[in-house]
Design a protein around this motif. Structure first.
Motif, mmCIF file in Angstrom:
data_model
loop_
_atom_site.group_PDB
_atom_site.id
_atom_site.type_symbol
_atom_site.label_atom_id
_atom_site.label_comp_id
_atom_site.label_asym_id
_atom_site.label_seq_id
_atom_site.Cartn_x
_atom_site.Cartn_y
_atom_site.Cartn_z
ATOM 1 N N GLY A 64 -19.732 -41.975 57.891
ATOM 2 C CA GLY A 64 -18.303 -42.213 58.012
ATOM 3 C C GLY A 64 -17.536 -41.686 56.827
ATOM 4 N N ARG A 65 -16.215 -41.742 56.972
ATOM 5 C CA ARG A 65 -15.333 -41.182 55.951
ATOM 6 C C ARG A 65 -15.523 -41.830 54.597
ATOM 7 N NH1 ARG A 65 -8.679 -41.097 56.417
ATOM 8 N NH2 ARG A 65 -8.283 -40.062 54.391
ATOM 9 N N PHE A 66 -15.771 -43.141 54.601
ATOM 10 C CA PHE A 66 -15.901 -43.866 53.334
ATOM 11 C C PHE A 66 -17.356 -44.236 53.047
ATOM 12 C CE2 PHE A 66 -11.642 -44.756 55.011
ATOM 13 C CZ PHE A 66 -10.881 -44.240 53.978
ATOM 14 N N GLY A 67 -18.265 -43.595 53.753
ATOM 15 C CA GLY A 67 -19.679 -43.881 53.526
ATOM 16 C C GLY A 67 -20.133 -43.412 52.147
ATOM 17 N N GLY A 68 -21.115 -44.104 51.606
ATOM 18 C CA GLY A 68 -21.611 -43.747 50.284
ATOM 19 C C GLY A 68 -23.127 -43.809 50.220
ATOM 20 N N TYR A 69 -23.667 -43.491 49.047
ATOM 21 C CA TYR A 69 -25.105 -43.477 48.811
ATOM 22 C C TYR A 69 -25.465 -44.619 47.866
ATOM 23 C CZ TYR A 69 -25.281 -38.748 50.783
ATOM 24 O OH TYR A 69 -25.202 -37.656 51.621
ATOM 25 N N ARG A 70 -26.638 -45.188 48.095
ATOM 26 C CA ARG A 70 -27.138 -46.258 47.220
ATOM 27 C C ARG A 70 -28.651 -46.344 47.384
ATOM 28 N NH1 ARG A 70 -24.051 -48.420 50.890
ATOM 29 N NH2 ARG A 70 -22.489 -49.034 49.343
ATOM 30 N N LEU B 155 -32.538 -35.767 39.309
ATOM 31 C CA LEU B 155 -32.650 -36.971 38.485
ATOM 32 C C LEU B 155 -31.276 -37.470 38.038
ATOM 33 C CD1 LEU B 155 -35.781 -36.195 36.289
ATOM 34 C CD2 LEU B 155 -35.610 -37.585 38.348
ATOM 35 N N ALA B 156 -30.328 -36.543 37.858
ATOM 36 C CA ALA B 156 -28.964 -36.971 37.535
ATOM 37 C C ALA B 156 -28.367 -37.771 38.698
ATOM 38 C CB ALA B 156 -28.097 -35.757 37.214
ATOM 39 N N LEU B 157 -28.665 -37.342 39.926
ATOM 40 C CA LEU B 157 -28.217 -38.101 41.096
ATOM 41 C C LEU B 157 -28.845 -39.484 41.100
ATOM 42 C CD1 LEU B 157 -26.885 -38.502 43.863
ATOM 43 C CD2 LEU B 157 -28.853 -37.306 44.881
ATOM 44 N N LEU B 158 -30.122 -39.557 40.793
ATOM 45 C CA LEU B 158 -30.804 -40.846 40.753
ATOM 46 C C LEU B 158 -30.154 -41.770 39.728
ATOM 47 C CD1 LEU B 158 -33.095 -42.743 41.532
ATOM 48 C CD2 LEU B 158 -34.565 -41.522 39.909
ATOM 49 N N GLU B 159 -29.801 -41.231 38.575
ATOM 50 C CA GLU B 159 -29.148 -42.033 37.548
ATOM 51 C C GLU B 159 -27.802 -42.562 38.044
ATOM 52 O OE1 GLU B 159 -28.719 -43.944 33.921
ATOM 53 O OE2 GLU B 159 -30.467 -42.950 34.792
ATOM 54 N N LEU B 160 -27.054 -41.716 38.753
ATOM 55 C CA LEU B 160 -25.759 -42.151 39.290
ATOM 56 C C LEU B 160 -25.934 -43.246 40.336
ATOM 57 C CD1 LEU B 160 -23.906 -38.724 39.629
ATOM 58 C CD2 LEU B 160 -23.304 -40.617 38.100
ATOM 59 N N LEU B 161 -26.968 -43.125 41.164
ATOM 60 C CA LEU B 161 -27.202 -44.131 42.196
ATOM 61 C C LEU B 161 -27.564 -45.482 41.582
ATOM 62 C CD1 LEU B 161 -29.226 -42.088 44.849
ATOM 63 C CD2 LEU B 161 -26.799 -42.669 44.865
ATOM 64 N N GLN B 162 -28.220 -45.451 40.431
ATOM 65 C CA GLN B 162 -28.581 -46.707 39.769
ATOM 66 C C GLN B 162 -27.381 -47.352 39.089
ATOM 67 O OE1 GLN B 162 -32.812 -46.765 37.915
ATOM 68 N NE2 GLN B 162 -32.097 -44.672 37.648
ATOM 69 N N THR B 163 -26.508 -46.523 38.525
ATOM 70 C CA THR B 163 -25.394 -47.065 37.747
ATOM 71 C C THR B 163 -24.102 -47.206 38.552
ATOM 72 O OG1 THR B 163 -24.884 -44.828 36.958
ATOM 73 C CG2 THR B 163 -26.329 -46.193 35.580
ATOM 74 N N HIS B 164 -23.955 -46.412 39.609
ATOM 75 C CA HIS B 164 -22.728 -46.444 40.420
ATOM 76 C C HIS B 164 -23.080 -46.416 41.906
ATOM 77 C CE1 HIS B 164 -21.414 -44.818 36.499
ATOM 78 N NE2 HIS B 164 -20.277 -45.470 36.742
ATOM 79 N N PRO B 165 -23.723 -47.457 42.422
ATOM 80 C CA PRO B 165 -24.077 -47.458 43.842
ATOM 81 C C PRO B 165 -22.827 -47.429 44.718
ATOM 82 C CG PRO B 165 -24.392 -49.640 42.883
ATOM 83 C CD PRO B 165 -24.116 -48.723 41.743
ATOM 84 N N GLY B 166 -22.916 -46.703 45.835
ATOM 85 C CA GLY B 166 -21.810 -46.657 46.771
ATOM 86 C C GLY B 166 -20.891 -45.474 46.610
ATOM 87 N N LEU B 167 -21.167 -44.585 45.643
ATOM 88 C CA LEU B 167 -20.336 -43.393 45.497
ATOM 89 C C LEU B 167 -20.486 -42.516 46.739
ATOM 90 C CD1 LEU B 167 -20.907 -42.296 41.780
ATOM 91 C CD2 LEU B 167 -18.894 -43.413 42.752
ATOM 92 N N THR B 168 -19.383 -41.930 47.175
ATOM 93 C CA THR B 168 -19.413 -41.070 48.354
ATOM 94 C C THR B 168 -20.019 -39.718 48.006
ATOM 95 O OG1 THR B 168 -17.230 -40.120 47.926
ATOM 96 C CG2 THR B 168 -17.300 -42.181 49.192
ATOM 97 N N GLY B 169 -20.316 -38.954 49.037
ATOM 98 C CA GLY B 169 -20.857 -37.621 48.813
ATOM 99 C C GLY B 169 -19.909 -36.752 48.011
ATOM 100 N N ALA B 170 -18.599 -36.875 48.302
ATOM 101 C CA ALA B 170 -17.621 -36.079 47.577
ATOM 102 C C ALA B 170 -17.565 -36.477 46.106
ATOM 103 C CB ALA B 170 -16.241 -36.240 48.223
ATOM 104 N N GLN B 171 -17.614 -37.784 45.847
ATOM 105 C CA GLN B 171 -17.576 -38.245 44.465
ATOM 106 C C GLN B 171 -18.820 -37.784 43.696
ATOM 107 O OE1 GLN B 171 -17.115 -42.388 45.466
ATOM 108 N NE2 GLN B 171 -14.949 -42.423 44.811
ATOM 109 N N LEU B 172 -19.973 -37.876 44.356
ATOM 110 C CA LEU B 172 -21.219 -37.437 43.709
ATOM 111 C C LEU B 172 -21.208 -35.941 43.454
ATOM 112 C CD1 LEU B 172 -23.783 -39.594 45.730
ATOM 113 C CD2 LEU B 172 -23.236 -39.830 43.291
ATOM 114 N N SER B 173 -20.693 -35.176 44.414
ATOM 115 C CA SER B 173 -20.655 -33.728 44.233
ATOM 116 C C SER B 173 -19.760 -33.345 43.065
ATOM 117 C CB SER B 173 -20.190 -33.039 45.518
ATOM 118 O OG SER B 173 -18.845 -33.396 45.834
#
Length: 320
Positions: A52-58, A5-23
């Protein structure tokens, strides 16, 4: 589930964060982030990822989250609270609890909705449902806010014998006890502390005047003491030879008052029936002396005969 659920909150407030940033923000590794994203997809939440290198989640474009997202534990706590509140008579109006439960179930994902529905349908209680007197939700909320903000409220009140009055009250606290809601506060009309049944308050209006509640005032203590002093046919006074702390845990504060004396604990109560007082005293493990009324002695003798007869009854003998 909390980190999902913390990941879900981040996706709502900061779309496009990379896997490394989310981790980094979740305190985990990239592989675990991918697993959390997969878990959200299993729950029906469309999580997109760019490779990709700069790919993110949203979240998928145009997707709107339901108004409520709970973990399994949080949803269970909410549901049990609603069911227990109904059982204890703490609700305001009957449709409110059922409507809240229905809304919660409607917005939960299927994997969570099914086990909660099973709990709702199979849960049983050992206590009977309290047939409570339900107050108006608006009145209850107004009183609670006035208690916290220290504002005087204007009440329209209907007494037990249907007398209607208007009065200003400094609300010190709201108490739920034995199926009823009570307001404890200073009544300007009577110029003293009073207890009001909230279901008899037909309206409550917050005024401009403010007040400060007495230091260390405990609404629960005042309520239970006042209920214990409600007039009844029998005035009971008994001296109990035991520690007051242990006696207080055994005797309901709503029906007795206890005073420590050099020779023991003086119990005072007002009772509608003496046989109930006799049973209460018989359940204690400490010696006691009856001061008043004398009729209580006879009630104890009658109880003794009943218990003796039960103890001596032969096996298979049906009581008449």
């Amino acid at each position: 589930m909390t980190r999902v659920l913390a990941l879900l909150e981040l996706l709502q407030t900061h779309p496009g964060l990379t896997g490394a940033q989310l981790s980094d923000r979740l305190g985990t590794d990239v592989r675990t982030v991918r697993r959390y994203a997969a878990r959200l997809r299993e729950l029906g939440i469309p999580v997109e990822s760019d490779r990709g290198r700069f790919g993110g989640y949203r979240l998928a474009r145009g997707y709107r989250m339901p108004p409520l997202m709970l973990t399994n534990e949080e949803a269970l706590v909410v549901m049990l609270g609603l069911l227990a509140g109904e059982r204890l008579g703490m609700g305001t109006t009957a449709p409110a609890g059922a409507g809240a439960l229905a809304k919660i179930e409607r917005v939960l994902p299927d994997p969570l909705r099914a086990p909660l529905a099973a709990m709702r349908d199979t849960l049983s209680f050992t206590t009977n449902t309290v047939l409570a007197q339900t107050p108006e939700a608006g009145v209850l909320l107004t009183l609670a806010q006035a208690c916290r903000s220290g504002h005087t409220v204007g009440l329209r009140y209907r007494s037990w014998h249907q007398e209607h009055t208007e009065r200003d009250v400094d609300p010190y606290g709201v108490v739920f006890h034995s199926g009823c809601w009570y307001l404890v506060g200073h009544d300007h009309l009577r110029d003293g502390l009073r207890t009001f049944r909230i279901d008899r308050i037909t309206s409550a209006t917050t005024g401009a005047a403010t007040f400060t509640a007495p230091d260390d005032f405990d609404p629960v203590t005042h309520l239970t003491a006042s209920l214990a002093q409600t007039p009844a046919p029998w005035q009971v006074e008994v001296l109990i030879e035991g520690p007051i702390e242990d006696i207080a845990r055994r005797l309901p504060r709503t029906i007795v008052t206890l005073t420590a004396t050099p020779t023991g604990v003086l119990m005072r109560a007002q009772a509608a029936q003496l046989d109930s007082v006799a049973r209460l005293l018989a359940s204690l493990e400490w010696p006691f002396t009856i001061h008043s009324p004398d009729q209580l002695r006879q009630s104890l003798k009658d109880l003794t005969r009943q218990l003796t007869a039960a103890a001596e009854r032969p096996l298979g003998d049906t009581p008449k």
